[in-house]
Design a protein around this motif. Structure first.
Motif, PDB file in Angstrom:
ATOM      1  N   ASN A  60       0.813  -1.223   0.000  1.00 12.96           N
ATOM      2  CA  ASN A  60       0.000   0.000   0.000  1.00 12.96           C
ATOM      3  C   ASN A  60       0.846   1.273   0.000  1.00 12.96           C
ATOM      4  OD1 ASN A  60      -2.498  -1.434   0.034  1.00 12.96           O
ATOM      5  ND2 ASN A  60      -2.056  -1.917   2.169  1.00 12.96           N
ATOM      6  N   ARG A  61       1.890   1.291  -0.806  1.00 14.59           N
ATOM      7  CA  ARG A  61       2.764   2.455  -0.931  1.00 14.59           C
ATOM      8  C   ARG A  61       3.006   2.758  -2.398  1.00 14.59           C
ATOM      9  NH1 ARG A  61       2.367   4.549   3.830  1.00 14.59           N
ATOM     10  NH2 ARG A  61       3.243   3.323   5.498  1.00 14.59           N
ATOM     11  N   LYS A  62       3.518   3.957  -2.648  1.00 16.68           N
ATOM     12  CA  LYS A  62       3.950   4.369  -3.979  1.00 16.68           C
ATOM     13  C   LYS A  62       5.448   4.609  -3.951  1.00 16.68           C
ATOM     14  CE  LYS A  62      -0.222   6.693  -5.558  1.00 16.68           C
ATOM     15  NZ  LYS A  62      -0.766   7.927  -6.131  1.00 16.68           N
ATOM     16  N   VAL A  63       6.092   4.352  -5.077  1.00 10.39           N
ATOM     17  CA  VAL A  63       7.513   4.619  -5.234  1.00 10.39           C
ATOM     18  C   VAL A  63       7.686   5.519  -6.459  1.00 10.39           C
ATOM     19  CG1 VAL A  63       9.754   3.597  -5.801  1.00 10.39           C
ATOM     20  CG2 VAL A  63       8.251   2.478  -4.172  1.00 10.39           C
ATOM     21  N   VAL A  64       8.455   6.585  -6.295  1.00 12.87           N
ATOM     22  CA  VAL A  64       8.722   7.516  -7.382  1.00 12.87           C
ATOM     23  C   VAL A  64      10.177   7.353  -7.802  1.00 12.87           C
ATOM     24  CG1 VAL A  64       8.774   9.935  -8.067  1.00 12.87           C
ATOM     25  CG2 VAL A  64       7.014   9.133  -6.495  1.00 12.87           C
ATOM     26  N   VAL A  65      10.390   7.162  -9.104  1.00 13.39           N
ATOM     27  CA  VAL A  65      11.730   6.987  -9.655  1.00 13.39           C
ATOM     28  C   VAL A  65      11.928   8.033 -10.741  1.00 13.39           C
ATOM     29  CG1 VAL A  65      13.308   5.367 -10.765  1.00 13.39           C
ATOM     30  CG2 VAL A  65      11.538   4.511  -9.237  1.00 13.39           C
ATOM     31  N   GLU A  66      13.061   8.729 -10.700  1.00 11.49           N
ATOM     32  CA  GLU A  66      13.419   9.700 -11.735  1.00 11.49           C
ATOM     33  C   GLU A  66      14.424   9.039 -12.668  1.00 11.49           C
ATOM     34  OE1 GLU A  66      12.043  12.684 -12.060  1.00 11.49           O
ATOM     35  OE2 GLU A  66      10.905  12.552 -10.199  1.00 11.49           O
ATOM     36  N   LEU A  67      14.100   8.965 -13.965  1.00 13.64           N
ATOM     37  CA  LEU A  67      14.937   8.269 -14.936  1.00 13.64           C
ATOM     38  C   LEU A  67      15.237   9.162 -16.129  1.00 13.64           C
ATOM     39  CD1 LEU A  67      12.916   4.956 -14.962  1.00 13.64           C
ATOM     40  CD2 LEU A  67      15.096   5.327 -13.834  1.00 13.64           C
ATOM     41  N   LYS A  68      16.393   8.950 -16.733  1.00 12.84           N
ATOM     42  CA  LYS A  68      16.756   9.667 -17.952  1.00 12.84           C
ATOM     43  C   LYS A  68      16.629   8.725 -19.134  1.00 12.84           C
ATOM     44  CE  LYS A  68      19.730  13.114 -15.989  1.00 12.84           C
ATOM     45  NZ  LYS A  68      20.984  13.795 -16.034  1.00 12.84           N
ATOM     46  N   GLY A  69      16.186   9.279 -20.257  1.00 13.38           N
ATOM     47  CA  GLY A  69      16.040   8.491 -21.473  1.00 13.38           C
ATOM     48  C   GLY A  69      14.582   8.294 -21.835  1.00 13.38           C
ATOM     49  N   LYS A  70      14.335   7.935 -23.090  1.00 11.51           N
ATOM     50  CA  LYS A  70      12.971   7.794 -23.588  1.00 11.51           C
ATOM     51  C   LYS A  70      12.365   6.420 -23.302  1.00 11.51           C
ATOM     52  CE  LYS A  70      11.898   9.911 -27.403  1.00 11.51           C
ATOM     53  NZ  LYS A  70      11.806  10.323 -28.798  1.00 11.51           N
ATOM     54  N   ASN A  71      13.183   5.387 -23.254  1.00 12.10           N
ATOM     55  CA  ASN A  71      12.693   4.020 -23.040  1.00 12.10           C
ATOM     56  C   ASN A  71      13.337   3.439 -21.797  1.00 12.10           C
ATOM     57  OD1 ASN A  71      11.467   4.318 -25.530  1.00 12.10           O
ATOM     58  ND2 ASN A  71      13.126   3.317 -26.618  1.00 12.10           N
ATOM     59  N   GLN A  72      12.536   2.759 -20.982  1.00 11.06           N
ATOM     60  CA  GLN A  72      13.052   2.113 -19.779  1.00 11.06           C
ATOM     61  C   GLN A  72      12.394   0.745 -19.622  1.00 11.06           C
ATOM     62  OE1 GLN A  72      15.459   3.170 -17.772  1.00 11.06           O
ATOM     63  NE2 GLN A  72      15.686   5.106 -18.845  1.00 11.06           N
ATOM     64  N   LYS A  73      13.197  -0.252 -19.280  1.00 14.04           N
ATOM     65  CA  LYS A  73      12.680  -1.585 -18.972  1.00 14.04           C
ATOM     66  C   LYS A  73      12.693  -1.764 -17.464  1.00 14.04           C
ATOM     67  CE  LYS A  73      14.012  -3.970 -23.145  1.00 14.04           C
ATOM     68  NZ  LYS A  73      14.755  -5.090 -23.724  1.00 14.04           N
ATOM     69  N   PHE A  74      11.666  -2.452 -16.955  1.00 16.61           N
ATOM     70  CA  PHE A  74      11.630  -2.742 -15.524  1.00 16.61           C
ATOM     71  C   PHE A  74      11.069  -4.140 -15.298  1.00 16.61           C
ATOM     72  CE2 PHE A  74       7.529  -0.762 -16.374  1.00 16.61           C
ATOM     73  CZ  PHE A  74       6.644  -1.579 -15.687  1.00 16.61           C
ATOM     74  N   ILE A  75      11.418  -4.696 -14.140  1.00 13.57           N
ATOM     75  CA  ILE A  75      10.948  -6.028 -13.736  1.00 13.57           C
ATOM     76  C   ILE A  75      10.358  -5.900 -12.337  1.00 13.57           C
ATOM     77  CG2 ILE A  75      11.633  -8.400 -13.201  1.00 13.57           C
ATOM     78  CD1 ILE A  75      13.986  -7.994 -15.142  1.00 13.57           C
ATOM     79  N   ILE A  76       9.174  -6.466 -12.146  1.00  6.14           N
ATOM     80  CA  ILE A  76       8.539  -6.491 -10.827  1.00  6.14           C
ATOM     81  C   ILE A  76       8.457  -7.947 -10.382  1.00  6.14           C
ATOM     82  CG2 ILE A  76       6.424  -6.064  -9.532  1.00  6.14           C
ATOM     83  CD1 ILE A  76       5.978  -3.613 -11.223  1.00  6.14           C
ATOM     84  N   GLU A  77       8.990  -8.204  -9.184  1.00  2.00           N
ATOM     85  CA  GLU A  77       8.985  -9.557  -8.626  1.00  2.00           C
ATOM     86  C   GLU A  77       8.194  -9.567  -7.322  1.00  2.00           C
ATOM     87  OE1 GLU A  77      12.998 -10.689  -7.884  1.00  2.00           O
ATOM     88  OE2 GLU A  77      13.536 -10.764  -9.998  1.00  2.00           O
ATOM     89  N   ASN A  78       7.270 -10.519  -7.211  1.00  7.23           N
ATOM     90  CA  ASN A  78       6.685 -10.818  -5.914  1.00  7.23           C
ATOM     91  C   ASN A  78       6.987 -12.282  -5.644  1.00  7.23           C
ATOM     92  OD1 ASN A  78       4.824 -12.183  -7.436  1.00  7.23           O
ATOM     93  ND2 ASN A  78       3.063 -10.987  -6.839  1.00  7.23           N
ATOM     94  N   GLY A  79       6.486 -12.841  -4.594  1.00  8.23           N
ATOM     95  CA  GLY A  79       6.844 -14.205  -4.225  1.00  8.23           C
ATOM     96  C   GLY A  79       6.620 -15.233  -5.315  1.00  8.23           C
ATOM     97  N   GLU A  80       5.531 -15.119  -6.067  1.00  9.76           N
ATOM     98  CA  GLU A  80       5.185 -16.185  -7.004  1.00  9.76           C
ATOM     99  C   GLU A  80       5.378 -15.844  -8.480  1.00  9.76           C
ATOM    100  OE1 GLU A  80       0.939 -14.492  -5.901  1.00  9.76           O
ATOM    101  OE2 GLU A  80       2.294 -15.645  -4.657  1.00  9.76           O
ATOM    102  N   GLN A  81       5.538 -14.592  -8.845  1.00 10.16           N
ATOM    103  CA  GLN A  81       5.667 -14.278 -10.263  1.00 10.16           C
ATOM    104  C   GLN A  81       6.657 -13.141 -10.520  1.00 10.16           C
ATOM    105  OE1 GLN A  81       1.364 -12.906 -10.377  1.00 10.16           O
ATOM    106  NE2 GLN A  81       2.160 -11.822 -12.131  1.00 10.16           N
ATOM    107  N   ILE A  82       7.172 -13.156 -11.746  1.00 10.48           N
ATOM    108  CA  ILE A  82       8.097 -12.124 -12.226  1.00 10.48           C
ATOM    109  C   ILE A  82       7.529 -11.606 -13.541  1.00 10.48           C
ATOM    110  CG2 ILE A  82      10.410 -11.652 -13.072  1.00 10.48           C
ATOM    111  CD1 ILE A  82      11.374 -13.990 -11.335  1.00 10.48           C
TER     112      ILE A  82
END
Length: 116
Positions: A60-82
């Motif tokens: 129940n939180r938000k995370v703010v990330v400042e990134l440079k560039g037009k395209n960004q890849k990210f991965i979210i992992e929880n206990g059972e899935q990626i």
């Protein structure tokens, strides 16, 4: 005539390089919203973004990330899935990712937000 032509070509080259540096080096805001409709279903997650340190997203939180560039890849992992995804930023725009919709593979998991 030769001097004027050289000056004009230098000016246009300077404009092209300036525009290229502005668009590729602009910082964008990426918000990960881990607030679920049913707050008991929310889980702690791990966020991996290329070139950044791994971050933990608490329940129940938000995370703010400042990134440079037009395209960004990210991965979210929880206990059972990626899950992996890519975000393409528009000029002067940021993106908010609804993690509940993203993990459930719904269509509208990403919404564009104003940068400034």
């Amino acid at each position: 005539m030769k001097k004027t032509l050289g000056l004009i070509s230098f000016f246009f080259a300077l404009l092209a390089v300036s525009y290229l540096l502005y668009t590729t080096g602009q910082e964008h805001t990426l918000i990960f919203n881990n607030i679920y409709n049913d707050k008991t279903e929310s889980k702690n997650l791990v966020l991996k973004i290329s070139g950044e340190k791994d971050r933990k997203i608490n329940k129940n939180r938000k995370v703010v990330v400042e990134l440079k560039g037009k395209n960004q890849k990210f991965i979210i992992e929880n206990g059972e899935q990626i899950k992996e995804a890519e975000v393409n930023f528009s000029l002067n725009r940021g993106v908010e990712v609804e993690i509940e919709k993203f993990l459930n593979s719904e269509e509208n998991w990403m919404k564009e937000i104003g940068q400034y």
